[in-house]
Design a protein around this motif. Structure first.
Motif, mmCIF file in Angstrom:
data_model
loop_
_atom_site.group_PDB
_atom_site.id
_atom_site.type_symbol
_atom_site.label_atom_id
_atom_site.label_comp_id
_atom_site.label_asym_id
_atom_site.label_seq_id
_atom_site.Cartn_x
_atom_site.Cartn_y
_atom_site.Cartn_z
ATOM 1 N N ARG A 122 -7.894 -22.443 -17.008
ATOM 2 C CA ARG A 122 -8.807 -21.339 -16.821
ATOM 3 C C ARG A 122 -9.625 -21.091 -18.069
ATOM 4 N NH1 ARG A 122 -5.709 -16.831 -13.909
ATOM 5 N NH2 ARG A 122 -4.371 -18.628 -13.866
ATOM 6 N N ASP A 123 -9.017 -21.421 -19.157
ATOM 7 C CA ASP A 123 -9.757 -21.182 -20.376
ATOM 8 C C ASP A 123 -10.904 -22.136 -20.514
ATOM 9 O OD1 ASP A 123 -6.889 -20.302 -22.425
ATOM 10 O OD2 ASP A 123 -7.930 -19.343 -20.774
ATOM 11 N N ASP A 124 -10.804 -23.180 -19.809
ATOM 12 C CA ASP A 124 -11.868 -24.157 -19.887
ATOM 13 C C ASP A 124 -13.156 -23.508 -19.410
ATOM 14 O OD1 ASP A 124 -12.120 -27.624 -18.962
ATOM 15 O OD2 ASP A 124 -13.618 -26.204 -19.657
ATOM 16 N N SER A 125 -14.091 -23.584 -20.197
ATOM 17 C CA SER A 125 -15.329 -22.908 -19.825
ATOM 18 C C SER A 125 -15.874 -23.423 -18.511
ATOM 19 C CB SER A 125 -16.345 -23.095 -20.919
ATOM 20 O OG SER A 125 -16.487 -24.484 -21.140
ATOM 21 N N SER A 126 -15.773 -24.662 -18.333
ATOM 22 C CA SER A 126 -16.377 -25.196 -17.121
ATOM 23 C C SER A 126 -15.659 -24.721 -15.886
ATOM 24 C CB SER A 126 -16.343 -26.713 -17.155
ATOM 25 O OG SER A 126 -14.986 -27.122 -17.282
ATOM 26 N N THR A 127 -14.433 -24.437 -16.009
ATOM 27 C CA THR A 127 -13.709 -24.043 -14.818
ATOM 28 C C THR A 127 -13.600 -22.541 -14.710
ATOM 29 O OG1 THR A 127 -11.660 -24.142 -16.026
ATOM 30 C CG2 THR A 127 -12.320 -26.121 -14.843
ATOM 31 N N LEU A 128 -14.160 -21.870 -15.623
ATOM 32 C CA LEU A 128 -14.006 -20.431 -15.583
ATOM 33 C C LEU A 128 -14.856 -19.798 -14.509
ATOM 34 C CD1 LEU A 128 -13.706 -19.351 -19.241
ATOM 35 C CD2 LEU A 128 -12.008 -19.394 -17.459
ATOM 36 N N LYS A 129 -15.849 -20.475 -14.165
ATOM 37 C CA LYS A 129 -16.746 -19.836 -13.206
ATOM 38 C C LYS A 129 -16.055 -19.710 -11.867
ATOM 39 C CE LYS A 129 -21.356 -19.866 -11.514
ATOM 40 N NZ LYS A 129 -22.689 -20.302 -11.797
ATOM 41 N N LYS A 130 -16.057 -18.550 -11.348
ATOM 42 C CA LYS A 130 -15.475 -18.387 -10.036
ATOM 43 C C LYS A 130 -16.568 -17.935 -9.101
ATOM 44 C CE LYS A 130 -13.822 -13.716 -10.899
ATOM 45 N NZ LYS A 130 -15.063 -13.196 -11.190
ATOM 46 N N PRO A 131 -16.399 -18.248 -7.902
ATOM 47 C CA PRO A 131 -17.442 -17.875 -6.963
ATOM 48 C C PRO A 131 -17.547 -16.362 -6.880
ATOM 49 C CG PRO A 131 -15.529 -18.708 -5.814
ATOM 50 C CD PRO A 131 -15.291 -18.921 -7.260
ATOM 51 N N ARG A 132 -18.731 -15.937 -6.701
ATOM 52 C CA ARG A 132 -18.905 -14.504 -6.631
ATOM 53 C C ARG A 132 -18.793 -14.038 -5.198
ATOM 54 N NH1 ARG A 132 -20.421 -13.173 -11.444
ATOM 55 N NH2 ARG A 132 -21.644 -14.614 -12.698
ATOM 56 N N VAL A 133 -18.006 -13.045 -5.060
ATOM 57 C CA VAL A 133 -17.914 -12.463 -3.732
ATOM 58 C C VAL A 133 -18.947 -11.371 -3.655
ATOM 59 C CG1 VAL A 133 -16.477 -11.129 -2.190
ATOM 60 C CG2 VAL A 133 -15.471 -12.957 -3.564
ATOM 61 N N VAL A 134 -19.657 -11.419 -2.600
ATOM 62 C CA VAL A 134 -20.664 -10.386 -2.434
ATOM 63 C C VAL A 134 -20.031 -9.211 -1.721
ATOM 64 C CG1 VAL A 134 -22.809 -9.800 -1.323
ATOM 65 C CG2 VAL A 134 -22.511 -12.050 -2.359
ATOM 66 N N TRP A 135 -19.935 -8.130 -2.422
ATOM 67 C CA TRP A 135 -19.354 -6.956 -1.790
ATOM 68 C C TRP A 135 -20.447 -6.207 -1.062
ATOM 69 C CZ3 TRP A 135 -14.421 -5.608 -1.015
ATOM 70 C CH2 TRP A 135 -13.464 -6.379 -1.671
ATOM 71 N N SER A 136 -20.627 -6.596 0.124
ATOM 72 C CA SER A 136 -21.643 -5.938 0.925
ATOM 73 C C SER A 136 -21.194 -4.532 1.265
ATOM 74 C CB SER A 136 -21.859 -6.723 2.207
ATOM 75 O OG SER A 136 -20.652 -6.696 2.955
ATOM 76 N N VAL A 137 -22.098 -3.817 1.783
ATOM 77 C CA VAL A 137 -21.765 -2.442 2.153
ATOM 78 C C VAL A 137 -20.638 -2.438 3.157
ATOM 79 C CG1 VAL A 137 -22.639 -0.382 3.255
ATOM 80 C CG2 VAL A 137 -24.077 -1.640 1.688
ATOM 81 N N ARG A 168 -16.306 -16.401 -22.557
ATOM 82 C CA ARG A 168 -15.503 -15.190 -22.713
ATOM 83 C C ARG A 168 -15.514 -14.366 -21.440
ATOM 84 N NH1 ARG A 168 -17.913 -13.244 -26.953
ATOM 85 N NH2 ARG A 168 -16.634 -14.392 -28.434
ATOM 86 N N LYS A 169 -16.644 -14.291 -20.847
ATOM 87 C CA LYS A 169 -16.748 -13.483 -19.642
ATOM 88 C C LYS A 169 -15.892 -14.074 -18.530
ATOM 89 C CE LYS A 169 -20.068 -10.590 -17.413
ATOM 90 N NZ LYS A 169 -20.166 -9.409 -18.234
ATOM 91 N N ARG A 170 -15.929 -15.351 -18.442
ATOM 92 C CA ARG A 170 -15.122 -15.987 -17.410
ATOM 93 C C ARG A 170 -13.661 -15.731 -17.652
ATOM 94 N NH1 ARG A 170 -18.466 -16.237 -14.157
ATOM 95 N NH2 ARG A 170 -20.341 -17.474 -14.370
ATOM 96 N N LYS A 171 -13.318 -15.841 -18.880
ATOM 97 C CA LYS A 171 -11.919 -15.611 -19.209
ATOM 98 C C LYS A 171 -11.515 -14.203 -18.842
ATOM 99 C CE LYS A 171 -9.534 -16.984 -22.577
ATOM 100 N NZ LYS A 171 -8.919 -17.353 -23.838
ATOM 101 N N ASN A 172 -12.375 -13.287 -19.145
ATOM 102 C CA ASN A 172 -12.047 -11.899 -18.840
ATOM 103 C C ASN A 172 -11.959 -11.665 -17.345
ATOM 104 O OD1 ASN A 172 -11.925 -11.245 -21.498
ATOM 105 N ND2 ASN A 172 -14.026 -10.516 -21.630
ATOM 106 N N GLU A 173 -12.806 -12.363 -16.646
ATOM 107 C CA GLU A 173 -12.768 -12.194 -15.204
ATOM 108 C C GLU A 173 -11.462 -12.703 -14.655
ATOM 109 O OE1 GLU A 173 -17.502 -12.465 -14.138
ATOM 110 O OE2 GLU A 173 -16.219 -14.223 -13.934
#
Lengths: 680, 152
Positions: free
Chosen positions: A205-220, A150-155
């Motif tokens: 995208r709904d596929d759980s396995s593919t929902l994960k997206k890389p996280r961008v690190v929002w540095s300062v 669900r979280k991935r989907k929301n993202e």
């Protein structure tokens, strides 16, 4: 009990294998789901681990929240979901929840033997994606994977909705962009993404396995750039595409920017909402609330209404703030009266002594400062704006609930407020327990929140990161220590537990108490910014201003980014420190980091050191919280800028408060923050 | 045979735990987690519980000796203790915990102390019975028939 795995590496390793080939993932899912379970009770921990293993999940168990946070930080993408107990001796589960939400944005499930409505509500407001009642049955655990999906989907949905995403492009781009994403992305995700590209993107995208997206690190640094770009464009016209162009950061995708922008907007909205509620909140706070438990029905209703409608009435905000502070469950916006808050704290946690003390301060001081960070002394303009933004705030709150990040901004604000109070009260301990960073307290924005955030950070190691996350996530949160409000209060003091100190600078999680001073100042800055923003006629302006504020700080100074190893955008903190001088920042951030990692035991010491450093930094370079825009309205900022040190800030606040609001009691640190006091 | 009789005896013993309300459904959950990889899982968990919870009980005991009583602290300890007792399915112990917390909330020190004594009693009884149960189970070895009576 010691964590079964030293680090997340084990589960990560094995889970990577499981997730490796894109085609393998869907078949096996949810098997191999990487779960981190945190519970101080060894019996429960062992049982949970066995149950989760029986569900074919990869389990890492952990008996201390700090260890959990460090595991999560070390292994950014090492876990899919976290299950945590509510009552833990070293850190309140809700605080951990907030921190995780802010820093890592992972789904978190809370569990407890306590099934009281208030506690469950607290879980909701703090952003837990589920709440399990102990004893937990294996059936309940079998379906936890749904939260990951669900979280991935929301993202994904967020990405699509934010900014100006071209229709056709959207679907295609995320996949492509993800591959390019700056954040680490496990190979498996990419491969699954690629598969997705070939097929219908939306479905994939709904596929759980593919929902994960890389996280961008929002540095300062990144966040500063972002804010600068947003301000340059104007919050109204700031669309991800243009922002991306202005930022000119290689590897950053429009989706990343869009998502970040959305969070930032929420943050700003929250800030403005808080200020509006500030006045009303104060009043509600004063009303005697009996217990830890449900805030007055009014409050409760407000909160719920808020949650429901997304509109946070002032009262709700207050409540939320109060809740955040007092760790109460999501009570209505009405800030809990000090008394209640005290109850909340004590009830929640024996460590809440700080909170209680603070609460007293809060209560003693004018009701204006809704302790929670609701700027009690907001100037009339602010108040007006607050009211106006109540709705937005409400929205924010709602969102907050769902995502810790969102609320965190509010909370941070509140936390700031709180922390400030704490600062005043506890000059020694940089741990400002204050920041009710908890999601429930979005109202932190009182300006104190900024400061508060810092506080909390120290207290909660996790917070620090949370802070950063906040920034990243909510963009506006920069200085808001997301720490649970209640936690903040109680936890902020015990520095040892939280490497928060470092957080302040690096993680952006001001919560960390360590840098409470700095944080507070930083927080202040942020909060000021927020308030300044509030002052501005338009909420939008506020947002920008807020953003600007934080970013300003960072922009002015060389981004310390390098120093901070904080993953999320530490911007806020950095901003401040950077202002001071990159060198200083580095030290601080480095210090913070060291404190973090090392620290748990010496959190206190570090925090103090950090604080000093931070305060030095801050004092040296008064944070110009205000953005150009704000300058007119943010008298407050000026105030803050002048008093950077913890004590200074506090006194400044108090002064302001007293000056503007009249009998702002010194005790009420938060009040000091109140924007109202700050002469425009 | 001897072995079958042992198994029957164990079976009845176990059943009596449920009938007498000493254990509840949660205990069965633990049993279901037991498998070849962890053949003594339930016993391990129960042992862990008794070891860990004895510390908590000691804390409570000491807190009860203080004057005035810190109900908040007592409640927190008890919450902790209740959590682990619940997780192994210690029904009667759990009930005493609930009662204790009620007294805490009411600020009734007298009630707390009384309940605590009762709690310790139940706690000790269960411990003894389970020890016997596990011991005999291990002696009897794996049963011929995988019987696992469900409660109710």
């Amino acid at each position: 009990m010691n964590p079964s795995n030293g680090k997340g590496s084990m589960p990560t390793a094995s889970s990577s294998a499981a997730w490796k080939a894109g085609d393998v993932v869907p078949d096996q899912f949810p098997a191999g789901l990487r779960v981190l379970v945190v519970d101080d009770d060894p019996t429960c921990l062992v049982i949970l681990e066995k149950m989760l293993r029986a569900c074919r999940y990869e389990v890492t168990k952990c008996n201390r929240a700090e260890i959990a946070l460090s595991l999560l930080r070390e292994n950014k993408n090492g876990f899919d979901i976290v299950i945590s107990d509510v009552h833990m001796p070293d850190m309140d589960g809700f605080k951990l929840l907030e921190d995780i939400g802010l820093e890592m944005d992972l789904p978190v499930i809370m569990m407890s033997a306590d099934d009281g409505k208030n506690v469950v509500m607290k879980g909701v407001t703090h952003g837990a994606c589920d709440y399990l009642i102990k004893p937990v049955r294996i059936e309940a655990l079998k379906n936890i994977w749904q939260h990951v999906v669900r979280k991935r989907k929301n993202e994904w949905r967020e990405l699509e909705q934010s900014g100006s995403v071209e229709e056709g492009d959207r679907q295609q781009k995320p996949c492509d962009d993800l591959d390019y994403s700056s954040s680490a992305n496990e190979g498996n995700w990419k491969s699954s993404k690629k598969r997705k590209d070939e097929e219908e993107e939306t479905e994939e995208r709904d596929d759980s396995s593919t929902l994960k997206k890389p996280r961008v690190v929002w540095s300062v640094e990144l966040h500063q750039q972002f804010v600068a770009a947003v301000n340059q464009l104007g919050i109204d016209k700031a669309v991800p595409k243009k922002i991306l162009e202005l930022m000119n950061v290689p590897g950053l995708t429009r989706e990343n920017v869009a998502s970040h922008l959305q969070k930032y907007r929420l943050y700003l909205r929250r800030l403005s909402g808080v200020s509006q509620h500030h006045s009303s909140l104060n009043n509600s706070f004063m009303s005697p609330e009996a217990s830890f438990g449900p805030m007055s029905s009014l409050n409760g209703l407000d909160l719920q209404t808020l949650a429901v409608t997304g509109q946070l009435p002032a009262q709700s905000l207050a409540n939320l703030q109060a809740a955040g502070l007092g760790r109460s469950t999501a009570k209505s916006g009405i800030p809990m009266p000090l008394v209640d808050q005290r109850n909340l704290f004590s009830f929640e946690n024996p460590k809440s002594r700080f909170v209680e003390g603070q609460q007293q301060h809060l209560s003693s001081s004018k009701p204006m400062n809704l302790l929670h960070g609701i700027p009690t002394t907001m100037e009339p303009k602010q108040l007006a704006s607050l009211h106006q933004s109540a709705q937005s705030l409400g929205n924010m709150n709602v969102q907050v609930n769902s995502h810790g990040a969102q609320s965190s901004s509010l909370l941070m604000q509140m936390a700031k407020t709180q922390s400030r109070g704490h600062i005043l009260n506890e000059s020694a301990g940089s741990h400002l327990p204050s920041l009710p960073s908890s999601i429930g307290q979005p109202i932190m924005s009182n300006g104190i929140a900024g400061g508060v955030i810092g506080r909390n950070e120290i207290g909660d190691n996790g917070r620090g990161t949370g802070y950063n996350n906040q920034v990243a996530q909510t963009s506006s949160m920069l200085s808001f220590p997301m720490n649970h409000t209640t936690e903040l209060v109680g936890n902020s003091f015990p520095i040892g537990s939280t490497p928060g100190i470092s957080n302040v600078t690096s993680k952006g999680a001001f919560h960390e108490e360590v840098s409470s001073e700095i944080k507070s100042s930083a927080g202040f800055v942020s909060s000021y910014d927020i308030f300044n923003d509030l002052h501005p006629e338009k909420s939008q302006e506020w947002e920008l201003q807020n953003v600007g504020l934080h970013f300003n700080a960072s922009q002015n100074a060389n981004p310390v980014q390098g120093n901070l190893d904080v993953s999320p955008s530490v911007l806020v903190h950095q901003g401040y420190s950077s202002r001071q001088g990159s060198g200083q920042n580095r030290n601080i951030s480095a210090l913070g980091r060291t404190m973090f990692s090392g620290v748990e035991a010496t959190g206190q010491g570090n925090a103090q050191i950090m604080d000093q450093q931070l305060s030095n930094l801050i004092v040296d370079n008064p944070v110009r919280v205000k953005y150009e825009r704000f300058s007119d309205t943010s008298s407050q900022n000026a105030l803050f800028a002048d008093h950077f040190g913890q004590e200074d800030l506090m006194s400044a606040l108090l002064k302001q408060q007293q000056g503007n609001t009249g009998p702002a009691e010194p005790d009420f640190d938060f009040d000091g923050y109140s924007i109202d006091n700050i002469p425009v | 045979m001897e072995r079958n009789q042992m198994h029957k005896h164990i079976f009845l013993m176990r059943q009596s735990f449920f009938d007498q309300g000493l254990l509840d459904e949660q205990f069965i959950q633990l049993e279901e987690l037991q498998d070849d990889a962890n053949p003594n899982f339930v016993e391990e968990v129960v042992t862990l519980y008794y070891r860990d919870s004895s510390r908590t009980l000691l804390n409570i005991e000491q807190s009860l000796e203080k004057n005035p009583l810190d109900f908040n602290k007592l409640d927190n300890y008890m919450h902790q203790f209740k959590g682990s007792s619940t997780s192994i399915g210690a029904k009667k112990v759990k009930a005493e915990c609930t009662q204790f917390r009620e007294y805490c909330r009411a600020g009734n020190g007298e009630g707390c102390m009384r309940t605590f004594q009762q709690l310790k009693k139940e706690y000790a009884i269960l411990k003894k019975k389970l020890e016997t149960y596990f011991q005999q189970t291990r002696q009897a070895g794996p049963s011929e028939t995988a019987c696992r009576p469900r409660m109710n």
